[in-house]
Design a protein around this motif. Structure first.
Motif, short mmCIF file in Angstrom:
data_model
loop_
_atom_site.label_atom_id
_atom_site.label_comp_id
_atom_site.label_asym_id
_atom_site.label_seq_id
_atom_site.Cartn_x
_atom_site.Cartn_y
_atom_site.Cartn_z
N MET A 1 -11.36 4.82 -1.80
CA MET A 1 -12.24 3.77 -1.31
C MET A 1 -12.16 3.63 0.20
O MET A 1 -13.15 3.31 0.84
N GLU A 8 -15.49 -0.90 1.01
CA GLU A 8 -14.08 -1.21 1.23
C GLU A 8 -13.54 -0.54 2.49
O GLU A 8 -12.67 -1.07 3.17
N LYS A 13 -11.24 -4.41 2.71
CA LYS A 13 -10.92 -5.34 1.63
C LYS A 13 -11.39 -4.75 0.30
O LYS A 13 -12.44 -4.12 0.24
N VAL A 14 -10.61 -4.99 -0.73
CA VAL A 14 -10.99 -4.60 -2.09
C VAL A 14 -11.12 -5.88 -2.89
O VAL A 14 -10.20 -6.70 -2.93
N THR A 15 -12.26 -6.06 -3.53
CA THR A 15 -12.49 -7.25 -4.34
C THR A 15 -12.30 -6.89 -5.80
O THR A 15 -12.97 -5.99 -6.32
#
Length: 144
Positions: A1, A8, A13-15
């Motif tokens: 990612m 990302e 940021k990874v949600t």
């Protein structure tokens, strides 16, 4: 990612939206320390197993199963049996089945048993087969 054109990589940021934060936090703690402090909490163990399965944390899955093997009771065994069957956890499924058979008189009058019969006839058949094994051998009426 983080090494491609995914969002990302740009936001750093990874949600994660498909799990409760408390459960994900236990996964992270386990990955960093080898210990999940809240693993034995009944409300977390199965969810943590599913998360460990999703992210390939086999050791955590095994630890979750070991905890679940100690959590059977009259109120949760039918649900646990269905859940274990769904996730193909043979060790847990077999122990749940043994607990169900041992406590069948209490369980067969519960609404959960009726739901199990309606929605999972394969599991009911297995339970009936295991109960039949426990019945004492009697001579058939034809032999009289």
């Amino acid at each position: 990612m983080f090494q491609s054109d995914f969002l990302e990589n740009k936001t750093r940021k990874v949600t994660i939206v498909d799990v409760e934060i408390a459960v994900f936090k236990q996964l992270l703690i386990f990955l960093y320390t080898g210990n999940a402090p809240r693993l034995a909490e009944e409300s977390i163990t199965r969810l943590l197993f599913e998360l460990a399965d999703k992210y390939g944390a086999g050791t955590l899955k095994d630890e979750c199963v070991d905890v679940l093997l100690t959590q059977f009771n009259i109120e949760n065994v039918i649900d646990m049996l269905v859940w274990a069957h769904f996730h193909s956890i043979e060790k847990l499924s077999e122990k749940a089945m043994k607990f169900l058979v041992k406590n069948f008189r209490k369980l067969c009058v519960q609404p959960e048993w009726m739901e199990l019969m309606k929605n999972h006839p394969d599991l009911c058949l297995r339970a009936n087969q295991q109960m039949a094994v426990l019945l004492p051998d009697t001579e058939s009426e034809d032999s009289e």
